[in-house]
Design a protein around this motif. Structure first.
Motif, mmCIF file in Angstrom:
data_model
loop_
_atom_site.group_PDB
_atom_site.id
_atom_site.type_symbol
_atom_site.label_atom_id
_atom_site.label_comp_id
_atom_site.label_asym_id
_atom_site.label_seq_id
_atom_site.Cartn_x
_atom_site.Cartn_y
_atom_site.Cartn_z
ATOM 1 N N TRP A 70 0.861 -1.177 0.000
ATOM 2 C CA TRP A 70 0.000 0.000 0.000
ATOM 3 C C TRP A 70 0.893 1.221 0.000
ATOM 4 O O TRP A 70 2.121 1.095 0.112
ATOM 5 C CB TRP A 70 -0.881 -0.005 1.256
ATOM 6 C CG TRP A 70 -0.227 0.625 2.462
ATOM 7 C CD1 TRP A 70 -0.509 1.846 3.018
ATOM 8 C CD2 TRP A 70 0.838 0.072 3.266
ATOM 9 N NE1 TRP A 70 0.324 2.071 4.106
ATOM 10 C CE2 TRP A 70 1.150 1.010 4.278
ATOM 11 C CE3 TRP A 70 1.562 -1.118 3.217
ATOM 12 C CZ2 TRP A 70 2.135 0.795 5.225
ATOM 13 C CZ3 TRP A 70 2.563 -1.329 4.163
ATOM 14 C CH2 TRP A 70 2.833 -0.387 5.150
ATOM 15 N N THR A 71 0.307 2.384 -0.180
ATOM 16 C CA THR A 71 1.041 3.617 0.134
ATOM 17 C C THR A 71 0.176 4.406 1.107
ATOM 18 O O THR A 71 -1.057 4.249 1.114
ATOM 19 C CB THR A 71 1.339 4.492 -1.109
ATOM 20 O OG1 THR A 71 0.176 5.285 -1.412
ATOM 21 C CG2 THR A 71 1.751 3.649 -2.304
ATOM 22 N N PRO A 72 0.781 5.245 1.915
ATOM 23 C CA PRO A 72 -0.009 6.000 2.896
ATOM 24 C C PRO A 72 -1.035 6.919 2.233
ATOM 25 O O PRO A 72 -2.025 7.289 2.869
ATOM 26 C CB PRO A 72 1.040 6.791 3.683
ATOM 27 C CG PRO A 72 2.297 6.712 2.876
ATOM 28 C CD PRO A 72 2.230 5.458 2.092
ATOM 29 N N ILE A 88 -4.973 5.884 1.986
ATOM 30 C CA ILE A 88 -5.887 5.847 3.139
ATOM 31 C C ILE A 88 -6.360 7.253 3.480
ATOM 32 O O ILE A 88 -5.564 8.187 3.607
ATOM 33 C CB ILE A 88 -5.173 5.188 4.342
ATOM 34 C CG1 ILE A 88 -4.880 3.717 3.998
ATOM 35 C CG2 ILE A 88 -6.022 5.294 5.612
ATOM 36 C CD1 ILE A 88 -3.953 3.025 4.953
ATOM 37 N N HIS A 96 7.318 2.469 5.905
ATOM 38 C CA HIS A 96 6.735 2.746 7.225
ATOM 39 C C HIS A 96 7.085 4.170 7.668
ATOM 40 O O HIS A 96 6.254 4.890 8.220
ATOM 41 C CB HIS A 96 7.239 1.738 8.263
ATOM 42 C CG HIS A 96 6.920 0.316 7.909
ATOM 43 N ND1 HIS A 96 7.447 -0.758 8.593
ATOM 44 C CD2 HIS A 96 6.124 -0.210 6.933
ATOM 45 C CE1 HIS A 96 6.987 -1.880 8.053
ATOM 46 N NE2 HIS A 96 6.191 -1.570 7.052
ATOM 47 N N THR A 149 4.963 6.490 5.971
ATOM 48 C CA THR A 149 3.605 6.439 6.531
ATOM 49 C C THR A 149 3.486 7.328 7.772
ATOM 50 O O THR A 149 2.534 8.103 7.906
ATOM 51 C CB THR A 149 3.238 4.979 6.872
ATOM 52 O OG1 THR A 149 3.351 4.188 5.689
ATOM 53 C CG2 THR A 149 1.829 4.885 7.418
ATOM 54 N N HIS A 201 3.633 10.901 6.770
ATOM 55 C CA HIS A 201 2.357 11.335 6.176
ATOM 56 C C HIS A 201 1.330 11.633 7.271
ATOM 57 O O HIS A 201 0.604 12.640 7.196
ATOM 58 C CB HIS A 201 1.845 10.240 5.231
ATOM 59 C CG HIS A 201 0.544 10.577 4.567
ATOM 60 N ND1 HIS A 201 0.436 11.571 3.612
ATOM 61 C CD2 HIS A 201 -0.713 10.067 4.727
ATOM 62 C CE1 HIS A 201 -0.819 11.653 3.210
ATOM 63 N NE2 HIS A 201 -1.537 10.766 3.858
ATOM 64 N N CYS A 202 1.269 10.796 8.277
ATOM 65 C CA CYS A 202 0.335 11.039 9.396
ATOM 66 C C CYS A 202 0.707 12.332 10.116
ATOM 67 O O CYS A 202 -0.159 13.178 10.392
ATOM 68 C CB CYS A 202 0.370 9.868 10.383
ATOM 69 S SG CYS A 202 -0.283 8.318 9.738
ATOM 70 N N THR A 248 -5.189 6.629 10.823
ATOM 71 C CA THR A 248 -3.866 6.273 11.350
ATOM 72 C C THR A 248 -3.822 4.801 11.714
ATOM 73 O O THR A 248 -2.853 4.091 11.398
ATOM 74 C CB THR A 248 -3.541 7.122 12.597
ATOM 75 O OG1 THR A 248 -3.643 8.510 12.263
ATOM 76 C CG2 THR A 248 -2.151 6.818 13.106
ATOM 77 N N GLU A 265 -5.555 2.356 10.539
ATOM 78 C CA GLU A 265 -5.529 1.501 9.348
ATOM 79 C C GLU A 265 -4.117 1.461 8.759
ATOM 80 O O GLU A 265 -3.629 0.411 8.336
ATOM 81 C CB GLU A 265 -6.535 2.007 8.305
ATOM 82 C CG GLU A 265 -6.663 1.066 7.107
ATOM 83 C CD GLU A 265 -7.688 1.546 6.081
ATOM 84 O OE1 GLU A 265 -8.450 2.486 6.381
ATOM 85 O OE2 GLU A 265 -7.712 0.972 4.982
ATOM 86 N N GLN A 266 -3.458 2.617 8.756
ATOM 87 C CA GLN A 266 -2.066 2.645 8.286
ATOM 88 C C GLN A 266 -1.217 1.691 9.131
ATOM 89 O O GLN A 266 -0.399 0.915 8.607
ATOM 90 C CB GLN A 266 -1.488 4.072 8.415
ATOM 91 C CG GLN A 266 -2.291 5.171 7.756
ATOM 92 C CD GLN A 266 -1.806 5.534 6.355
ATOM 93 O OE1 GLN A 266 -1.102 4.747 5.728
ATOM 94 N NE2 GLN A 266 -2.202 6.695 5.866
ATOM 95 N N TYR A 297 -1.511 -2.043 8.329
ATOM 96 C CA TYR A 297 -0.672 -2.480 7.205
ATOM 97 C C TYR A 297 0.772 -2.687 7.677
ATOM 98 O O TYR A 297 1.429 -3.668 7.321
ATOM 99 C CB TYR A 297 -0.707 -1.447 6.076
ATOM 100 C CG TYR A 297 -1.902 -1.564 5.170
ATOM 101 C CD1 TYR A 297 -1.977 -2.576 4.216
ATOM 102 C CD2 TYR A 297 -2.955 -0.657 5.253
ATOM 103 C CE1 TYR A 297 -3.076 -2.682 3.374
ATOM 104 C CE2 TYR A 297 -4.064 -0.756 4.415
ATOM 105 C CZ TYR A 297 -4.110 -1.769 3.476
ATOM 106 O OH TYR A 297 -5.190 -1.871 2.643
#
Ligand SMILES: [Fe+2]
Ligand SMILES: [Fe+2]
Length: 364
Positions: A87-89, A92, A158, A161, A164-165, A251, A253-254, A257
Protein backbone atom coordinates in the motif's frame (compact mmCIF):
# COMPACT_ATOMS: atom_id res chain seq x y z
CA UNK A 1 -7.28 -10.80 -6.89
CA UNK A 2 -5.46 -10.36 -3.62
CA UNK A 3 -7.60 -10.55 -0.51
CA UNK A 4 -6.34 -7.84 1.84
CA UNK A 5 -8.02 -9.58 4.73
CA UNK A 6 -6.02 -12.72 4.05
CA UNK A 7 -2.75 -11.69 2.41
CA UNK A 8 -1.25 -15.14 2.64
CA UNK A 9 -4.38 -16.87 1.34
CA UNK A 10 -4.41 -19.09 4.39
CA UNK A 11 -7.89 -18.49 5.69
CA UNK A 12 -10.63 -17.15 3.54
CA UNK A 13 -12.87 -16.70 6.60
CA UNK A 14 -10.47 -14.46 8.47
CA UNK A 15 -11.02 -10.78 8.99
CA UNK A 16 -8.25 -8.20 8.37
CA UNK A 17 -6.00 -9.71 10.87
CA UNK A 18 -2.26 -9.75 11.60
CA UNK A 19 -2.84 -13.03 13.38
CA UNK A 20 -3.58 -14.66 10.05
CA UNK A 21 -0.15 -13.66 8.84
CA UNK A 22 1.50 -14.73 12.05
CA UNK A 23 -0.32 -18.06 12.12
CA UNK A 24 0.78 -18.81 8.59
CA UNK A 25 4.34 -17.93 9.44
CA UNK A 26 4.17 -20.05 12.56
CA UNK A 27 3.32 -23.06 10.47
CA UNK A 28 6.36 -22.30 8.37
CA UNK A 29 8.53 -21.95 11.45
CA UNK A 30 7.53 -25.40 12.66
CA UNK A 31 9.62 -26.80 9.87
CA UNK A 32 12.86 -27.79 11.49
CA UNK A 33 15.92 -25.86 10.46
CA UNK A 34 18.06 -27.96 8.22
CA UNK A 35 21.68 -28.89 8.34
CA UNK A 36 23.28 -31.75 6.53
CA UNK A 37 26.68 -33.26 6.47
CA UNK A 38 27.05 -32.05 2.91
CA UNK A 39 27.38 -28.47 4.16
CA UNK A 40 30.81 -29.39 5.38
CA UNK A 41 31.85 -29.69 1.77
CA UNK A 42 31.53 -26.27 0.30
CA UNK A 43 31.92 -25.42 -3.33
CA UNK A 44 34.79 -23.00 -3.60
CA UNK A 45 35.27 -22.23 -7.24
CA UNK A 46 34.68 -23.47 -10.73
CA UNK A 47 31.81 -23.44 -13.16
CA UNK A 48 29.62 -26.16 -11.72
CA UNK A 49 26.10 -25.12 -10.65
CA UNK A 50 25.60 -24.16 -7.04
CA UNK A 51 24.48 -27.05 -4.84
CA UNK A 52 21.74 -26.17 -2.37
CA UNK A 53 23.41 -28.17 0.37
CA UNK A 54 26.51 -26.00 0.12
CA UNK A 55 24.65 -22.79 0.90
CA UNK A 56 24.98 -21.21 4.33
CA UNK A 57 23.15 -18.32 5.96
CA UNK A 58 26.47 -16.68 6.87
CA UNK A 59 30.06 -17.44 5.92
CA UNK A 60 28.94 -19.40 2.86
CA UNK A 61 31.19 -19.72 -0.15
CA UNK A 62 28.65 -20.42 -2.88
CA UNK A 63 27.97 -17.90 -5.64
CA UNK A 64 25.80 -15.19 -4.08
CA UNK A 65 24.47 -14.25 -7.52
CA UNK A 66 22.86 -17.65 -8.18
CA UNK A 67 19.37 -17.70 -6.72
CA UNK A 68 18.40 -21.34 -7.26
CA UNK A 69 18.50 -24.07 -6.25
CA UNK A 70 17.07 -22.91 -2.94
CA UNK A 71 18.35 -24.20 0.32
CA UNK A 72 15.96 -21.90 2.16
CA UNK A 73 12.66 -21.99 0.22
CA UNK A 74 10.91 -20.50 3.25
CA UNK A 75 12.93 -17.30 2.71
CA UNK A 76 11.70 -17.07 -0.88
CA UNK A 77 8.14 -17.62 0.36
CA UNK A 78 8.54 -14.71 2.77
CA UNK A 79 9.49 -12.54 -0.21
CA UNK A 80 6.47 -13.71 -2.23
CA UNK A 81 4.10 -13.17 0.69
CA UNK A 82 5.55 -9.77 1.57
CA UNK A 83 4.61 -8.55 -1.88
CA UNK A 84 0.93 -9.26 -1.14
CA UNK A 85 0.85 -6.55 1.53
CA UNK A 86 1.50 -3.44 -0.47
CA UNK A 87 0.00 0.00 0.00
CA UNK A 88 1.04 3.62 0.13
CA UNK A 89 -0.01 6.00 2.90
CA UNK A 90 -1.76 8.12 0.27
CA UNK A 91 -4.28 5.30 -0.27
CA UNK A 92 -5.89 5.85 3.14
CA UNK A 93 -8.28 8.69 3.91
CA UNK A 94 -6.97 10.76 6.82
CA UNK A 95 -9.57 13.55 6.79
CA UNK A 96 -11.47 12.28 9.84
CA UNK A 97 -8.20 11.94 11.76
CA UNK A 98 -7.52 15.65 11.29
CA UNK A 99 -10.88 16.45 12.84
CA UNK A 100 -10.49 13.87 15.60
CA UNK A 101 -7.05 15.09 16.65
CA UNK A 102 -8.02 18.75 16.84
CA UNK A 103 -11.59 18.44 18.13
CA UNK A 104 -12.19 15.07 19.76
CA UNK A 105 -9.00 13.84 21.44
CA UNK A 106 -8.34 14.85 25.02
CA UNK A 107 -4.96 16.30 25.97
CA UNK A 108 -4.01 12.89 27.36
CA UNK A 109 -4.97 11.15 24.13
CA UNK A 110 -3.02 13.68 22.06
CA UNK A 111 0.02 13.04 24.28
CA UNK A 112 -0.31 9.30 23.61
CA UNK A 113 -0.82 9.74 19.87
CA UNK A 114 2.13 12.10 19.38
CA UNK A 115 4.58 10.07 21.42
CA UNK A 116 3.65 6.77 19.83
CA UNK A 117 4.30 8.30 16.39
CA UNK A 118 7.50 9.95 17.62
CA UNK A 119 8.85 6.64 18.91
CA UNK A 120 7.72 4.58 15.92
CA UNK A 121 9.17 6.87 13.27
CA UNK A 122 12.61 6.94 14.88
CA UNK A 123 12.51 3.18 15.37
CA UNK A 124 11.65 2.46 11.77
CA UNK A 125 14.63 4.39 10.49
CA UNK A 126 16.78 2.40 12.89
CA UNK A 127 15.15 -0.83 11.69
CA UNK A 128 15.92 0.09 8.08
CA UNK A 129 19.57 0.82 8.87
CA UNK A 130 19.93 -2.41 10.82
CA UNK A 131 18.61 -4.75 8.15
CA UNK A 132 20.08 -2.82 5.22
CA UNK A 133 23.52 -1.98 6.55
CA UNK A 134 24.30 -4.51 9.27
CA UNK A 135 22.41 -7.70 8.44
CA UNK A 136 21.81 -8.05 4.71
CA UNK A 137 25.46 -7.76 3.71
CA UNK A 138 26.37 -10.65 6.03
CA UNK A 139 23.98 -13.11 4.39
CA UNK A 140 25.60 -15.53 1.97
CA UNK A 141 22.48 -16.98 0.33
CA UNK A 142 20.60 -14.76 -2.16
CA UNK A 143 17.11 -15.93 -1.17
CA UNK A 144 17.72 -14.41 2.27
CA UNK A 145 19.10 -11.17 0.90
CA UNK A 146 16.17 -10.74 -1.48
CA UNK A 147 13.58 -10.81 1.31
CA UNK A 148 15.75 -8.44 3.34
CA UNK A 149 15.94 -6.07 0.37
CA UNK A 150 12.14 -6.00 0.41
CA UNK A 151 12.27 -5.43 4.18
CA UNK A 152 14.55 -2.42 3.72
CA UNK A 153 11.96 -0.95 1.36
CA UNK A 154 9.14 -1.72 3.79
CA UNK A 155 10.91 0.04 6.66
CA UNK A 156 11.29 3.11 4.43
CA UNK A 157 7.61 2.85 3.51
CA UNK A 158 6.74 2.75 7.22
CA UNK A 159 8.76 5.92 7.78
CA UNK A 160 6.86 7.58 4.93
CA UNK A 161 3.60 6.44 6.53
CA UNK A 162 4.40 8.06 9.88
CA UNK A 163 5.61 11.20 8.11
CA UNK A 164 2.36 11.33 6.18
CA UNK A 165 0.34 11.04 9.40
CA UNK A 166 2.45 13.67 11.18
CA UNK A 167 2.22 16.12 8.27
CA UNK A 168 -1.46 15.51 7.58
CA UNK A 169 -2.48 16.06 11.20
CA UNK A 170 -0.40 19.24 11.22
CA UNK A 171 2.03 18.35 13.99
CA UNK A 172 5.31 20.23 14.38
CA UNK A 173 7.63 17.93 12.44
CA UNK A 174 10.87 19.30 13.84
CA UNK A 175 9.64 18.83 17.37
CA UNK A 176 8.15 15.36 16.83
CA UNK A 177 11.24 13.99 15.09
CA UNK A 178 13.53 15.45 17.75
CA UNK A 179 11.46 14.17 20.64
CA UNK A 180 13.36 10.89 21.03
CA UNK A 181 16.48 12.92 21.78
CA UNK A 182 14.94 14.98 24.56
CA UNK A 183 12.55 12.49 26.17
CA UNK A 184 14.70 10.02 28.16
CA UNK A 185 11.97 7.39 28.28
CA UNK A 186 11.90 7.22 24.47
CA UNK A 187 15.63 7.73 24.10
CA UNK A 188 16.63 4.71 26.17
CA UNK A 189 14.76 2.31 23.89
CA UNK A 190 16.52 3.83 20.90
CA UNK A 191 19.86 3.64 22.68
CA UNK A 192 19.41 -0.03 23.52
CA UNK A 193 18.80 -0.74 19.84
CA UNK A 194 21.63 1.56 18.72
CA UNK A 195 24.13 -0.27 20.90
CA UNK A 196 23.21 -3.63 19.39
CA UNK A 197 23.26 -2.19 15.87
CA UNK A 198 26.63 -0.52 16.35
CA UNK A 199 28.11 -3.74 17.74
CA UNK A 200 27.60 -5.44 14.36
CA UNK A 201 27.97 -2.43 12.07
CA UNK A 202 31.71 -2.04 12.63
CA UNK A 203 33.94 -2.69 9.63
CA UNK A 204 36.18 -5.24 11.33
CA UNK A 205 33.47 -7.66 12.42
CA UNK A 206 34.38 -11.20 11.33
CA UNK A 207 31.69 -13.86 11.60
CA UNK A 208 34.34 -16.57 11.41
CA UNK A 209 35.33 -15.45 14.89
CA UNK A 210 33.16 -17.12 17.50
CA UNK A 211 32.70 -14.00 19.64
CA UNK A 212 31.72 -11.86 16.66
CA UNK A 213 29.32 -14.50 15.38
CA UNK A 214 27.61 -14.74 18.78
CA UNK A 215 27.39 -10.94 18.97
CA UNK A 216 25.73 -10.92 15.54
CA UNK A 217 23.28 -13.67 16.47
CA UNK A 218 22.29 -11.85 19.66
CA UNK A 219 21.87 -8.59 17.79
CA UNK A 220 19.66 -10.09 15.07
CA UNK A 221 17.73 -12.03 17.71
CA UNK A 222 17.09 -8.76 19.55
CA UNK A 223 15.94 -6.93 16.43
CA UNK A 224 13.68 -9.72 15.20
CA UNK A 225 12.18 -10.97 18.44
CA UNK A 226 12.23 -7.89 20.70
CA UNK A 227 12.53 -4.72 18.65
CA UNK A 228 10.11 -5.84 15.93
CA UNK A 229 8.39 -8.77 17.60
CA UNK A 230 7.54 -7.02 20.90
CA UNK A 231 8.22 -3.29 20.81
CA UNK A 232 6.70 -2.69 17.39
CA UNK A 233 4.02 -5.33 17.71
CA UNK A 234 2.92 -3.92 21.05
CA UNK A 235 3.68 -0.33 20.09
CA UNK A 236 0.70 0.06 17.77
CA UNK A 237 -1.84 -1.01 20.37
CA UNK A 238 -2.53 2.40 21.99
CA UNK A 239 -3.62 3.71 18.57
CA UNK A 240 -5.79 0.63 18.09
CA UNK A 241 -7.41 1.46 21.44
CA UNK A 242 -8.39 4.84 19.99
CA UNK A 243 -9.61 3.18 16.81
CA UNK A 244 -11.89 0.88 18.80
CA UNK A 245 -13.69 4.01 20.01
CA UNK A 246 -13.99 5.39 16.49
CA UNK A 247 -11.02 7.75 16.80
CA UNK A 248 -7.98 8.17 14.53
CA UNK A 249 -9.19 5.36 12.30
CA UNK A 250 -7.08 6.41 9.31
CA UNK A 251 -3.87 6.27 11.35
CA UNK A 252 -4.89 2.93 12.81
CA UNK A 253 -5.53 1.50 9.35
CA UNK A 254 -2.07 2.65 8.29
CA UNK A 255 -0.59 0.91 11.33
CA UNK A 256 -2.44 -2.30 10.57
CA UNK A 257 -0.67 -2.48 7.21
CA UNK A 258 2.64 -1.85 8.97
CA UNK A 259 1.86 -4.49 11.58
CA UNK A 260 1.44 -7.15 8.91
CA UNK A 261 4.93 -6.33 7.63
CA UNK A 262 6.41 -6.36 11.13
CA UNK A 263 4.92 -9.75 11.93
CA UNK A 264 6.74 -11.09 8.89
CA UNK A 265 9.98 -9.29 9.77
CA UNK A 266 9.84 -10.85 13.21
CA UNK A 267 9.09 -14.33 11.85
CA UNK A 268 11.87 -14.11 9.28
CA UNK A 269 14.39 -12.83 11.82
CA UNK A 270 13.63 -15.62 14.27
CA UNK A 271 13.76 -18.25 11.55
CA UNK A 272 17.09 -16.95 10.24
CA UNK A 273 18.63 -16.75 13.70
CA UNK A 274 17.62 -20.34 14.41
CA UNK A 275 19.19 -21.47 11.15
CA UNK A 276 22.47 -19.68 11.95
CA UNK A 277 22.50 -21.30 15.39
CA UNK A 278 22.10 -24.78 13.92
CA UNK A 279 24.54 -24.33 11.05
CA UNK A 280 27.26 -22.91 13.27
CA UNK A 281 26.54 -24.73 16.53
CA UNK A 282 26.11 -21.43 18.35
CA UNK A 283 25.50 -21.74 22.09
CA UNK A 284 23.33 -18.87 23.26
CA UNK A 285 24.50 -17.44 26.57
CA UNK A 286 21.51 -17.72 28.92
CA UNK A 287 22.84 -14.85 31.04
CA UNK A 288 23.06 -12.58 28.00
CA UNK A 289 19.55 -13.57 26.92
CA UNK A 290 18.22 -12.91 30.41
CA UNK A 291 19.91 -9.50 30.51
CA UNK A 292 18.40 -8.67 27.12
CA UNK A 293 14.86 -9.42 28.30
CA UNK A 294 15.40 -7.54 31.57
CA UNK A 295 16.70 -4.47 29.77
CA UNK A 296 13.95 -4.62 27.17
CA UNK A 297 11.33 -4.84 29.92
CA UNK A 298 12.86 -1.95 31.88
CA UNK A 299 12.97 0.22 28.75
CA UNK A 300 9.39 -0.65 27.87
CA UNK A 301 8.22 0.07 31.42
CA UNK A 302 9.78 3.54 31.42
CA UNK A 303 8.42 4.22 27.93
CA UNK A 304 4.88 3.16 28.77
CA UNK A 305 4.97 5.10 32.05
CA UNK A 306 5.74 8.23 30.04
CA UNK A 307 3.49 7.69 27.04
CA UNK A 308 0.60 6.48 29.21
CA UNK A 309 1.37 8.56 32.30
CA UNK A 310 -2.39 8.90 32.52
CA UNK A 311 -4.48 6.05 31.13
CA UNK A 312 -6.77 6.58 28.19
CA UNK A 313 -10.16 4.93 28.05
CA UNK A 314 -9.54 1.21 27.61
CA UNK A 315 -5.74 1.33 27.77
CA UNK A 316 -3.25 1.81 30.60
CA UNK A 317 0.49 1.50 31.17
CA UNK A 318 -0.04 -1.61 33.31
CA UNK A 319 -2.04 -3.28 30.56
CA UNK A 320 0.61 -2.32 28.02
CA UNK A 321 3.30 -3.98 30.14
CA UNK A 322 1.19 -7.05 30.74
CA UNK A 323 0.77 -7.44 27.00
CA UNK A 324 4.51 -6.88 26.44
CA UNK A 325 5.37 -9.77 28.79
CA UNK A 326 2.73 -11.99 27.21
CA UNK A 327 4.07 -11.35 23.70
CA UNK A 328 7.69 -11.69 24.87
CA UNK A 329 6.91 -15.22 26.06
CA UNK A 330 5.46 -16.01 22.63
CA UNK A 331 8.65 -14.84 20.93
CA UNK A 332 10.77 -16.92 23.31
CA UNK A 333 8.71 -20.01 22.46
CA UNK A 334 9.19 -19.29 18.77
CA UNK A 335 12.92 -19.06 19.37
CA UNK A 336 12.89 -22.26 21.38
CA UNK A 337 14.25 -20.63 24.51
CA UNK A 338 12.94 -20.24 28.05
CA UNK A 339 10.02 -17.89 28.58
CA UNK A 340 11.28 -14.68 30.22
CA UNK A 341 8.05 -13.94 32.08
CA UNK A 342 6.50 -17.24 33.18
CA UNK A 343 2.79 -17.01 33.82
CA UNK A 344 2.26 -13.70 32.02
CA UNK A 345 -1.34 -13.48 30.91
CA UNK A 346 -2.93 -11.64 28.03
CA UNK A 347 -3.72 -8.23 29.53
CA UNK A 348 -5.80 -6.89 26.66
CA UNK A 349 -8.25 -9.60 25.61
CA UNK A 350 -9.67 -7.52 22.76
CA UNK A 351 -6.27 -7.83 21.09
CA UNK A 352 -6.46 -11.58 21.46
CA UNK A 353 -9.96 -12.30 20.29
CA UNK A 354 -10.76 -13.34 16.74
CA UNK A 355 -11.35 -10.21 14.73
CA UNK A 356 -9.71 -7.05 13.64
CA UNK A 357 -6.90 -6.94 16.19
CA UNK A 358 -6.67 -10.57 17.01
CA UNK A 359 -3.36 -11.94 18.06
CA UNK A 360 -5.29 -14.98 19.20
CA UNK A 361 -3.17 -17.62 17.65
CA UNK A 362 -2.06 -20.24 20.09
CA UNK A 363 1.15 -21.03 18.32
CA UNK A 364 3.02 -23.47 20.46
FE1 LIG B 1 8.92 -1.10 10.17
FE1 LIG C 1 10.43 -4.20 10.62
Amino acid sequence: MLDWDDPLGQNTQAAANPAVVEQALASLSKIEVTETTQTKSVQLNGTEPVRADDKRVVNGLTDINQLAPFKYPWAWNYFLNANKNHWTPLDINMSQDIHDYHHKLSDTERHVYENVLSYLTTSDILAMRNIGLAVMEKMSAPELQIYQARQVYEEALHTWTYQHCIETIGLDQGEIYNRYRVVPEINQKIQMANRRLNAVLRADIDLHQRDDLETFVLSYLFFGAVFEGCWFYNGFSPIFALQRRGLMKGTAEQLQYIMRDEVMHCGFGIRTVKQIIVENDVQLDPVAICEMWDEAEACEKAYSSYVLRDPILGYSADEHMGQFRYIANRRARQLGIEEPFPGAQCALPWLDEPGQYSQGEKLF
